[in-house]
Design an enzyme around this catalytic site. Structure first.
Site, PDB file in Angstrom:
ATOM      1  CG  PHE A 143      26.284  65.640  -4.053  1.00 21.52           C
ATOM      2  CD1 PHE A 143      24.950  65.481  -4.398  1.00 21.52           C
ATOM      3  CD2 PHE A 143      26.583  66.111  -2.785  1.00 21.52           C
ATOM      4  CE1 PHE A 143      23.935  65.791  -3.510  1.00 21.52           C
ATOM      5  CE2 PHE A 143      25.584  66.419  -1.877  1.00 21.52           C
ATOM      6  CZ  PHE A 143      24.253  66.260  -2.244  1.00 21.52           C
ATOM      7  NE  ARG A 167      26.946  61.893   9.167  1.00 21.00           N
ATOM      8  CZ  ARG A 167      25.691  62.300   9.341  1.00 21.00           C
ATOM      9  NH1 ARG A 167      24.711  61.686   8.689  1.00 21.00           N
ATOM     10  NH2 ARG A 167      25.421  63.293  10.147  1.00 21.00           N
ATOM     11  CD  GLU A 213      28.012  69.124  -6.136  1.00 16.75           C
ATOM     12  OE1 GLU A 213      27.660  69.173  -4.949  1.00 16.75           O
ATOM     13  OE2 GLU A 213      27.387  69.702  -7.057  1.00 16.75           O
ATOM     14  CG  HIS A 257      28.924  61.948   4.126  1.00 19.18           C
ATOM     15  ND1 HIS A 257      30.214  62.422   4.248  1.00 19.18           N
ATOM     16  CD2 HIS A 257      28.224  62.466   5.164  1.00 19.18           C
ATOM     17  CE1 HIS A 257      30.304  63.206   5.308  1.00 19.18           C
ATOM     18  NE2 HIS A 257      29.110  63.241   5.888  1.00 19.18           N
ATOM     19  CG  ASP A 286      22.412  63.376   5.924  1.00 17.47           C
ATOM     20  OD1 ASP A 286      21.877  63.978   6.870  1.00 17.47           O
ATOM     21  OD2 ASP A 286      23.599  63.539   5.610  1.00 17.47           O
ATOM     22  NE  ARG A 343      32.634  61.793   8.496  1.00  8.71           N
ATOM     23  CZ  ARG A 343      32.056  62.836   9.051  1.00  8.71           C
ATOM     24  NH1 ARG A 343      32.081  64.015   8.439  1.00  8.71           N
ATOM     25  NH2 ARG A 343      31.444  62.728  10.206  1.00  8.71           N
ATOM     26  CB  SER A 349      30.883  67.110   5.609  1.00 11.50           C
ATOM     27  OG  SER A 349      29.979  67.946   6.301  1.00 11.50           O
TER      28      SER A 349
END
Length: 308
Positions: free
Chosen positions: A80, A164, A55, A106, A114, A7, A34
């Site tokens: 998402f 991530r 989204e 992620h 998470d 990322r 993020s």
């Protein structure tokens, strides 16, 4: 080599792209810090759009921008991008074959603490099943940067799966070049071909060191279209193929390889390592990789047992 999250490499690449190509626009869903798409905002704020926690709307706007001649990069977490916005990705982007690049971060269990709600383990399956969609998963920072730039030149929808966790670079950023649709033989060996994608490439290379023979290790960075010729050649020249992915074993890399081999008569057995059709859970990335049998130790043991 140094460690870098894919990322983070995306952030570097998109910042360079918006400065180089005036048609590139970047959208995010309130996660620019993020996903690292915020790096583009620092250098070109007029072409970075934060769409908020919406989204589906972000994907629809990206489709509109692409229909107007822009190259739209849309970023959010993988769970998402492929779940909450699936309808818009399918009907607004892929059906009209628009030039939207979904760079989803992620992904996989290494999201860590998470937990299951944020660990996308089915995103590759969802994306590669949609007509017109291209699917990529880089193994490290240099490869991620190259792929993010390369998809700008691909006409049509693209899904780039990013992580991530900072991972060790196995490619030299000064010399690495990405070749569309071609798997990379990281280590040529015998008996068993370990075919991996994403950060599992590093785990596979580490696992190879623990074996008393040299297996072939392959990096599949383009999952759709997959390098069918390479897969078929591996099946003819090895006793077994082991696919390794940080994804559900249903519909991901393993499934893509199996689809290539299904009609082949001259082939070896295939075995799939991945998340075994279950949800993730909360834990550190190292704990989760161990729990789901996806670290170098487990890969090496699987191959050892297979060879017996």
């Amino acid at each position: 080599m140094a460690k870098q999250a894919t990322r983070a490499a995306y952030g570097e690449a998109i910042a360079e792209l918006v400065q180089k190509n005036k048609n590139v626009v970047v959208l995010d869903a309130d996660l620019a810090g993020s996903t690292k798409s915020g790096e583009a905002k620092k250098v070109c704020p007029e072409r970075h759009f934060d769409m908020g926690i919406a989204e589906g709307n972000m994907m629809a706007v990206a489709a509109g921008l692409a229909a107007s001649g822009k190259i739209a990069y849309a970023s959010t977490f993988a769970v998402f991008a492929t779940g909450r916005a699936y309808d818009q990705v399918r009907n607004s982007i892929c059906y009209p074959n628009l030039n939207v690049k979904i760079c989803a971060t992620h992904a996989g269990i290494t999201v860590g603490e998470d937990g299951a709600s944020h660990q996308a383990l089915e995103d590759i399956a969802l994306m590669r099943a949609i007509p017109n969609m291209h699917v990529f998963q880089p193994c490290d920072g240099p490869e991620a940067k190259a792929i993010v730039k390369a998809v700008a030149d691909i006409d049509g929808p693209c899904y780039v799966r990013l992580g991530r966790l900072a991972v060790e670079s196995v490619n030299d950023p000064e010399t690495y070049t990405y070749e569309y649709g071609k798997g990379v033989v990281m280590q040529k060996g015998e008996k068993v071909a370990i075919v991996a994608t994403g950060m599992m490439v590093q785990e596979a290379l580490e696992a190879a060191k623990a074996l008393d023979f040299d297996p072939t290790v392959v990096n599949i960075n383009t999952i759709k279209p997959i390098d069918a010729d390479l897969i078929k050649e591996l099946a003819k020249t090895h006793d077994a193929i082991v696919t390794v992915e940080e994804h559900n074993v249903i519909g991901g890399l393993g499934g893509a390889v199996a689809e290539v081999l299904a009609s082949e008569t001259d082939r070896c057995p295939q075995y799939m390592m991945g998340v075994q059709d279950t949800f993730g859970q909360s834990g550190t990335p190292a704990e989760l990789l161990d729990h789901y049998g996806l670290n170098a130790k487990h890969i090496a043991q699987f191959v050892k047992d297979l060879c017996k």
